[in-house]
Design a protein around this motif. Structure first.
Motif, short mmCIF file in Angstrom:
data_model
loop_
_atom_site.label_atom_id
_atom_site.label_comp_id
_atom_site.label_asym_id
_atom_site.label_seq_id
_atom_site.Cartn_x
_atom_site.Cartn_y
_atom_site.Cartn_z
N VAL A 1 0.89 -1.07 0.05
CA VAL A 1 0.11 -0.10 0.08
C VAL A 1 0.94 1.31 -0.15
O VAL A 1 1.62 1.57 1.13
CB VAL A 1 -0.90 0.14 1.48
N GLN A 2 0.97 1.97 -1.30
CA GLN A 2 1.96 3.11 -1.29
C GLN A 2 1.03 4.40 -1.25
O GLN A 2 0.36 4.65 -2.25
CB GLN A 2 2.73 2.78 -2.66
N LEU A 3 1.37 5.18 -0.21
CA LEU A 3 0.80 6.55 -0.18
C LEU A 3 1.86 7.64 -0.43
O LEU A 3 2.77 7.59 0.31
CB LEU A 3 0.31 6.76 1.21
N VAL A 4 2.01 7.95 -1.63
CA VAL A 4 2.99 8.91 -2.22
C VAL A 4 3.26 9.95 -1.35
O VAL A 4 2.24 10.68 -0.88
CB VAL A 4 2.79 9.22 -3.64
N GLY A 5 4.50 10.19 -0.85
CA GLY A 5 4.53 11.33 0.00
C GLY A 5 4.45 11.13 1.59
O GLY A 5 4.82 11.79 2.60
N PHE A 6 3.86 9.91 1.79
CA PHE A 6 3.71 9.39 3.32
C PHE A 6 4.60 8.06 3.62
O PHE A 6 5.32 8.16 4.35
CB PHE A 6 2.09 9.14 3.46
N GLY A 7 4.29 7.04 2.71
CA GLY A 7 4.86 5.90 3.08
C GLY A 7 4.40 4.72 2.44
O GLY A 7 3.34 4.72 1.54
N THR A 8 4.86 3.45 2.66
CA THR A 8 4.60 2.33 1.92
C THR A 8 4.33 1.16 3.21
O THR A 8 5.40 1.09 3.93
CB THR A 8 5.39 1.81 1.01
N PHE A 9 3.33 0.53 3.19
CA PHE A 9 3.04 -0.49 4.10
C PHE A 9 3.29 -1.54 3.37
O PHE A 9 2.75 -1.85 2.26
CB PHE A 9 1.58 -0.50 4.60
N GLU A 10 3.94 -2.74 3.86
CA GLU A 10 4.33 -4.07 3.05
C GLU A 10 4.41 -4.97 4.05
O GLU A 10 4.79 -4.87 5.19
CB GLU A 10 5.49 -3.95 2.22
N SER A 11 4.61 -6.26 3.40
CA SER A 11 4.98 -7.47 4.34
C SER A 11 6.33 -7.87 3.90
O SER A 11 6.66 -7.97 2.80
CB SER A 11 4.02 -8.51 4.05
N ARG A 12 7.13 -8.07 4.82
CA ARG A 12 8.67 -8.56 4.33
C ARG A 12 8.73 -9.96 5.05
O ARG A 12 8.56 -10.26 6.20
CB ARG A 12 9.76 -7.58 5.23
N LYS A 13 9.53 -10.77 4.32
CA LYS A 13 9.66 -12.18 4.69
C LYS A 13 10.96 -12.17 5.39
O LYS A 13 12.10 -11.44 5.21
CB LYS A 13 10.09 -12.93 3.46
N CYS B 1 8.88 -16.26 8.95
CA CYS B 1 7.62 -15.69 8.73
C CYS B 1 7.62 -14.57 8.07
O CYS B 1 8.74 -13.86 7.45
CB CYS B 1 7.42 -15.25 10.33
N ASN B 2 6.43 -14.12 7.65
CA ASN B 2 6.25 -12.76 7.30
C ASN B 2 5.83 -11.67 8.19
O ASN B 2 5.01 -12.01 9.23
CB ASN B 2 5.03 -12.71 6.11
N SER B 3 6.47 -10.46 8.21
CA SER B 3 6.37 -9.42 9.24
C SER B 3 6.00 -8.17 8.67
O SER B 3 6.49 -7.87 7.46
CB SER B 3 7.66 -9.08 9.98
N PRO B 4 4.92 -7.36 9.08
CA PRO B 4 4.40 -6.02 8.49
C PRO B 4 5.53 -5.21 8.69
O PRO B 4 6.34 -5.02 9.61
CB PRO B 4 3.33 -5.94 9.26
N ALA B 5 5.69 -4.21 7.79
CA ALA B 5 6.58 -3.15 7.85
C ALA B 5 5.95 -1.79 7.30
O ALA B 5 5.24 -1.90 6.35
CB ALA B 5 8.08 -3.61 7.07
N PHE B 6 6.64 -0.65 7.71
CA PHE B 6 6.26 0.52 7.21
C PHE B 6 7.40 1.38 6.59
O PHE B 6 8.45 1.38 7.58
CB PHE B 6 5.37 1.31 8.28
N LYS B 7 7.57 1.87 5.67
CA LYS B 7 8.79 2.52 5.15
C LYS B 7 8.34 3.94 4.82
O LYS B 7 7.51 4.22 3.87
CB LYS B 7 9.42 2.08 3.81
N PRO B 8 8.84 5.03 5.73
CA PRO B 8 8.35 6.56 5.57
C PRO B 8 8.57 6.95 3.98
O PRO B 8 9.84 6.61 3.63
CB PRO B 8 8.72 7.33 6.61
N GLY B 9 7.89 7.68 3.43
CA GLY B 9 8.03 8.45 2.19
C GLY B 9 9.06 9.72 2.35
O GLY B 9 9.25 9.97 3.29
N LYS B 10 9.43 10.22 1.24
CA LYS B 10 10.24 11.15 1.19
C LYS B 10 9.84 12.52 1.89
O LYS B 10 10.09 13.19 2.65
CB LYS B 10 10.86 11.45 -0.22
N GLY B 11 8.47 12.53 1.47
CA GLY B 11 7.75 13.70 1.95
C GLY B 11 7.43 13.68 3.46
O GLY B 11 7.59 14.89 4.12
N PHE B 12 7.17 12.80 3.93
CA PHE B 12 6.90 12.62 5.31
C PHE B 12 8.37 12.66 6.00
O PHE B 12 8.52 13.31 7.07
CB PHE B 12 6.60 11.12 5.73
#
Length: 96
Positions: free
Chosen positions: A42-54, A74-85
């Motif tokens: 789930v990419q919200l430009v300027g805010f960040g990306t929610f994803e699953s990482r193995k 396992c798979n683990s949820p992750a959030f990567k902040p976007g440049k704008g944020f």
């Protein structure tokens, strides 16, 4: 900030009732959780990306006994902040 405080701010900023703002927040959270569970991003430009990482299987240590244990992959949820944020947060910390 807790959920009810966030709902109150969302309601004020979007001119919504608190009930409608809470419904919108719940829908957003559910949509993100469902997408990440399906390994979608789930990419919200300027805010960040929610994803699953193995995470690969690995060996760890029991902190109480020091005994080696195997930790399963396992798979683990992750959030990567976007440049704008990141830029926004960086600009606030330089003011303070």
């Amino acid at each position: 900030m807790n959920k009810s405080e966030l709902v109150a701010i969302m309601a004020e900023k979007a001119s919504l009732s608190k009930k409608d703002a809470e419904g919108a927040l719940n829908a957003f959270v559910d949509a993100v959780k469902d997408a990440v569970k399906k390994n979608d991003k789930v990419q919200l430009v300027g805010f960040g990306t929610f994803e699953s990482r193995k995470r690969e299987a690995r060996e760890g240590k029991n902190p109480q006994t020091g005994e080696k244990i195997k930790i399963a992959a396992c798979n683990s949820p992750a959030f990567k902040p976007g440049k704008g944020f990141k830029d926004y947060i960086g600009s606030i910390s330089s003011i303070v």
